[in-house]
Design a protein around this motif. Structure first.
Motif, PDB file in Angstrom:
ATOM      1  N   VAL A  72       0.830  -1.195   0.000  1.00 29.89           N
ATOM      2  CA  VAL A  72       0.000   0.000   0.000  1.00 29.89           C
ATOM      3  C   VAL A  72       0.871   1.255   0.000  1.00 29.89           C
ATOM      4  CG1 VAL A  72      -1.759   1.244   1.293  1.00 29.89           C
ATOM      5  CG2 VAL A  72      -1.802  -1.236   1.225  1.00 29.89           C
ATOM      6  N   LEU A  73       0.433   2.247  -0.733  1.00 32.47           N
ATOM      7  CA  LEU A  73       1.161   3.507  -0.846  1.00 32.47           C
ATOM      8  C   LEU A  73       0.523   4.555   0.052  1.00 32.47           C
ATOM      9  CD1 LEU A  73       1.295   3.516  -4.715  1.00 32.47           C
ATOM     10  CD2 LEU A  73       2.940   2.543  -3.138  1.00 32.47           C
ATOM     11  N   PHE A  74       1.339   5.348   0.708  1.00 27.41           N
ATOM     12  CA  PHE A  74       0.845   6.400   1.569  1.00 27.41           C
ATOM     13  C   PHE A  74       1.391   7.730   1.093  1.00 27.41           C
ATOM     14  CE2 PHE A  74       0.466   2.575   3.919  1.00 27.41           C
ATOM     15  CZ  PHE A  74      -0.771   2.707   4.514  1.00 27.41           C
ATOM     16  N   ILE A  75       0.516   8.699   1.027  1.00 19.20           N
ATOM     17  CA  ILE A  75       0.865   9.995   0.473  1.00 19.20           C
ATOM     18  C   ILE A  75       0.610  11.069   1.518  1.00 19.20           C
ATOM     19  CG2 ILE A  75       0.319  11.668  -1.323  1.00 19.20           C
ATOM     20  CD1 ILE A  75      -0.652   9.197  -2.972  1.00 19.20           C
ATOM     21  N   MET A  76       1.595  11.942   1.708  1.00 22.78           N
ATOM     22  CA  MET A  76       1.465  13.034   2.657  1.00 22.78           C
ATOM     23  C   MET A  76       1.727  14.350   1.952  1.00 22.78           C
ATOM     24  SD  MET A  76       3.510  11.276   5.777  1.00 22.78           S
ATOM     25  CE  MET A  76       3.370  12.713   6.774  1.00 22.78           C
ATOM     26  N   LYS A  77       0.963  15.358   2.330  1.00 20.68           N
ATOM     27  CA  LYS A  77       1.189  16.675   1.752  1.00 20.68           C
ATOM     28  C   LYS A  77       2.141  17.450   2.653  1.00 20.68           C
ATOM     29  CE  LYS A  77      -1.233  20.597  -0.301  1.00 20.68           C
ATOM     30  NZ  LYS A  77      -0.079  21.316  -0.568  1.00 20.68           N
ATOM     31  N   THR A  78       3.229  17.885   2.075  1.00 21.50           N
ATOM     32  CA  THR A  78       4.148  18.770   2.781  1.00 21.50           C
ATOM     33  C   THR A  78       3.728  20.188   2.448  1.00 21.50           C
ATOM     34  OG1 THR A  78       5.739  18.839   0.966  1.00 21.50           O
ATOM     35  CG2 THR A  78       6.006  17.073   2.592  1.00 21.50           C
ATOM     36  N   ARG A  79       4.571  21.133   2.722  1.00 19.83           N
ATOM     37  CA  ARG A  79       4.226  22.518   2.412  1.00 19.83           C
ATOM     38  C   ARG A  79       4.119  22.772   0.914  1.00 19.83           C
ATOM     39  NH1 ARG A  79       8.108  22.827   6.528  1.00 19.83           N
ATOM     40  NH2 ARG A  79       7.159  23.435   8.488  1.00 19.83           N
ATOM     41  N   LYS A  80       4.864  21.996   0.122  1.00 20.61           N
ATOM     42  CA  LYS A  80       4.919  22.283  -1.309  1.00 20.61           C
ATOM     43  C   LYS A  80       4.511  21.121  -2.200  1.00 20.61           C
ATOM     44  CE  LYS A  80       8.731  25.421  -0.468  1.00 20.61           C
ATOM     45  NZ  LYS A  80      10.126  25.679  -0.619  1.00 20.61           N
ATOM     46  N   GLN A 105       0.786  11.325  11.269  1.00 22.61           N
ATOM     47  CA  GLN A 105       1.203  12.715  11.373  1.00 22.61           C
ATOM     48  C   GLN A 105       0.616  13.287  12.653  1.00 22.61           C
ATOM     49  OE1 GLN A 105       0.364  15.218   7.984  1.00 22.61           O
ATOM     50  NE2 GLN A 105       2.008  16.602   8.530  1.00 22.61           N
ATOM     51  N   ASP A 106       1.482  13.775  13.530  1.00 23.34           N
ATOM     52  CA  ASP A 106       1.077  14.279  14.831  1.00 23.34           C
ATOM     53  C   ASP A 106       0.507  15.694  14.710  1.00 23.34           C
ATOM     54  OD1 ASP A 106       0.700  14.282  17.555  1.00 23.34           O
ATOM     55  OD2 ASP A 106       2.774  13.797  18.043  1.00 23.34           O
ATOM     56  N   ASP A 107      -0.074  16.158  15.807  1.00 26.41           N
ATOM     57  CA  ASP A 107      -0.688  17.495  15.840  1.00 26.41           C
ATOM     58  C   ASP A 107       0.308  18.599  15.519  1.00 26.41           C
ATOM     59  OD1 ASP A 107      -2.958  16.144  16.729  1.00 26.41           O
ATOM     60  OD2 ASP A 107      -2.511  16.524  18.837  1.00 26.41           O
ATOM     61  N   ASP A 108       1.583  18.384  15.819  1.00 27.46           N
ATOM     62  CA  ASP A 108       2.607  19.391  15.568  1.00 27.46           C
ATOM     63  C   ASP A 108       3.129  19.362  14.128  1.00 27.46           C
ATOM     64  OD1 ASP A 108       4.138  17.083  15.558  1.00 27.46           O
ATOM     65  OD2 ASP A 108       5.348  17.641  17.301  1.00 27.46           O
ATOM     66  N   GLY A 109       2.561  18.496  13.286  1.00 30.28           N
ATOM     67  CA  GLY A 109       2.963  18.412  11.886  1.00 30.28           C
ATOM     68  C   GLY A 109       4.068  17.407  11.612  1.00 30.28           C
ATOM     69  N   LYS A 110       4.736  16.900  12.654  1.00 32.14           N
ATOM     70  CA  LYS A 110       5.790  15.905  12.454  1.00 32.14           C
ATOM     71  C   LYS A 110       5.155  14.593  11.977  1.00 32.14           C
ATOM     72  CE  LYS A 110       8.858  17.867  15.916  1.00 32.14           C
ATOM     73  NZ  LYS A 110       9.463  17.669  17.233  1.00 32.14           N
ATOM     74  N   ALA A 111       5.897  13.883  11.138  1.00 29.50           N
ATOM     75  CA  ALA A 111       5.376  12.647  10.560  1.00 29.50           C
ATOM     76  C   ALA A 111       6.277  11.467  10.907  1.00 29.50           C
ATOM     77  CB  ALA A 111       5.253  12.793   9.053  1.00 29.50           C
ATOM     78  N   ARG A 129      12.094  13.170   8.175  1.00 31.21           N
ATOM     79  CA  ARG A 129      12.749  14.475   8.190  1.00 31.21           C
ATOM     80  C   ARG A 129      11.667  15.552   8.165  1.00 31.21           C
ATOM     81  NH1 ARG A 129      17.051  14.911   3.746  1.00 31.21           N
ATOM     82  NH2 ARG A 129      15.256  15.058   2.389  1.00 31.21           N
ATOM     83  N   GLU A 130      11.738  16.471   9.092  1.00 32.52           N
ATOM     84  CA  GLU A 130      10.685  17.480   9.262  1.00 32.52           C
ATOM     85  C   GLU A 130      10.529  18.421   8.077  1.00 32.52           C
ATOM     86  OE1 GLU A 130      10.326  19.534  13.032  1.00 32.52           O
ATOM     87  OE2 GLU A 130      11.488  17.937  13.977  1.00 32.52           O
ATOM     88  N   SER A 131      11.603  18.753   7.397  1.00 33.17           N
ATOM     89  CA  SER A 131      11.543  19.780   6.353  1.00 33.17           C
ATOM     90  C   SER A 131      10.733  19.367   5.136  1.00 33.17           C
ATOM     91  CB  SER A 131      12.956  20.178   5.920  1.00 33.17           C
ATOM     92  OG  SER A 131      13.633  19.053   5.374  1.00 33.17           O
ATOM     93  N   ASP A 132      10.763  18.073   4.766  1.00 30.77           N
ATOM     94  CA  ASP A 132      10.091  17.680   3.523  1.00 30.77           C
ATOM     95  C   ASP A 132       9.573  16.240   3.503  1.00 30.77           C
ATOM     96  OD1 ASP A 132      12.469  16.261   3.395  1.00 30.77           O
ATOM     97  OD2 ASP A 132      13.213  17.304   1.621  1.00 30.77           O
ATOM     98  N   PHE A 133       9.771  15.476   4.580  1.00 24.95           N
ATOM     99  CA  PHE A 133       9.333  14.075   4.697  1.00 24.95           C
ATOM    100  C   PHE A 133      10.022  13.146   3.697  1.00 24.95           C
ATOM    101  CE2 PHE A 133       4.925  15.868   6.005  1.00 24.95           C
ATOM    102  CZ  PHE A 133       5.407  16.216   7.254  1.00 24.95           C
ATOM    103  N   LEU A 134      11.116  13.564   3.101  1.00 28.40           N
ATOM    104  CA  LEU A 134      11.765  12.760   2.061  1.00 28.40           C
ATOM    105  C   LEU A 134      12.956  11.944   2.564  1.00 28.40           C
ATOM    106  CD1 LEU A 134      11.573  15.182  -0.979  1.00 28.40           C
ATOM    107  CD2 LEU A 134      10.396  12.994  -0.706  1.00 28.40           C
ATOM    108  N   ASP A 135      13.018  11.730   3.847  1.00 23.48           N
ATOM    109  CA  ASP A 135      14.051  10.877   4.415  1.00 23.48           C
ATOM    110  C   ASP A 135      13.658  10.596   5.858  1.00 23.48           C
ATOM    111  OD1 ASP A 135      16.362   9.371   4.642  1.00 23.48           O
ATOM    112  OD2 ASP A 135      17.677  10.970   3.935  1.00 23.48           O
ATOM    113  N   ILE A 136      14.357   9.646   6.479  1.00 26.81           N
ATOM    114  CA  ILE A 136      14.073   9.346   7.874  1.00 26.81           C
ATOM    115  C   ILE A 136      15.096  10.034   8.767  1.00 26.81           C
ATOM    116  CG2 ILE A 136      12.960   7.150   7.354  1.00 26.81           C
ATOM    117  CD1 ILE A 136      15.544   5.748   8.208  1.00 26.81           C
ATOM    118  N   ASP A 137      14.716  10.228  10.006  1.00 28.82           N
ATOM    119  CA  ASP A 137      15.596  10.778  11.031  1.00 28.82           C
ATOM    120  C   ASP A 137      16.203   9.581  11.755  1.00 28.82           C
ATOM    121  OD1 ASP A 137      16.811  11.900  13.238  1.00 28.82           O
ATOM    122  OD2 ASP A 137      15.002  12.896  13.979  1.00 28.82           O
TER     123      ASP A 137
END
Length: 186
Positions: A19-27, A74-80, A99-107
């Motif tokens: 299954v694919l999951f899609i998240m909207k970042t700022r852009k 995705q938490d209330d603070d926007g972190k995923a 990664r908080e800036s764009d969700f395109l990597d893991i921390d």
């Protein structure tokens, strides 16, 4: 905000196993999917695609280098976060920050292994320790209620009915089920 959109594999990036999951970042919209080994990250201007692969992360700092039954939270603070088990047995349960800036990597430095199902032990309906016939938990999911985080999953029986387990914490990367360290039956 988090949107789950199920698309035919060949219509998205052609690499997904599950299954694919899609998240909207700022852009952009970010698609994250399992990839053996690792994960694939893709982006699009629209939630329905087309998606372009941003990169493939071929190694993950978790057991087996690939997730099993991953979902996103995705938490209330926007972190995923990626909510998942390890592949091949699903014995390890993880909360993996993105990664908080764009969700395109893991921390990688903040990955939480919240449970290792070494022997199938769990807390039954009577508050007693019991054992499952198989180790591991699949169908992982996270939700938040009244300030607490709940990580849930089920037995490894595929589409057949099975028990559902829950682990609770007051912090998403904190200790789950502090009293026993074992999942409770729901």
């Amino acid at each position: 905000s988090l949107r789950v959109i199920l698309l035919p594999v060949n219509r998205t990036v052609g690499l997904a196993e599950w299954v694919l999951f899609i998240m909207k970042t700022r852009k952009k919209y970010v698609l994250i999917s399992q990839y053996a080994p690792g994960m694939v990250y893709a982006v699009s201007d629209k939630p329905e695609g087309p998606f372009k692969i941003d990169h493939i992360q071929k190694t993950l700092p978790i057991q087996n280098d690939v997730t099993g039954d991953q979902t996103l939270f995705q938490d209330d603070d926007g972190k995923a976060y990626i909510i998942c088990s390890s592949a091949n047995g699903r014995a390890y349960q993880y909360v993996i920050p993105l990664r908080e800036s764009d969700f395109l990597d893991i921390d990688e430095e903040n990955i939480k292994m919240l449970f290792y199902d070494e022997d199938g032990s769990y807390i039954d309906e009577n508050g007693e320790v019991d054992k499952k016939d198989k180790t591991g938990i699949e169908g992982n999911c996270m939700f938040k209620y009244n300030g607490n985080y709940y990580y849930t999953g089920s037995d490894l029986y595929g589409w057949n009915s099975s028990r559902v387990y829950v682990m609770q914490s007051d912090s998403i990367l904190g200790d789950y089920n502090k009293d026993t360290g074992l999942p409770y039956i729901m």
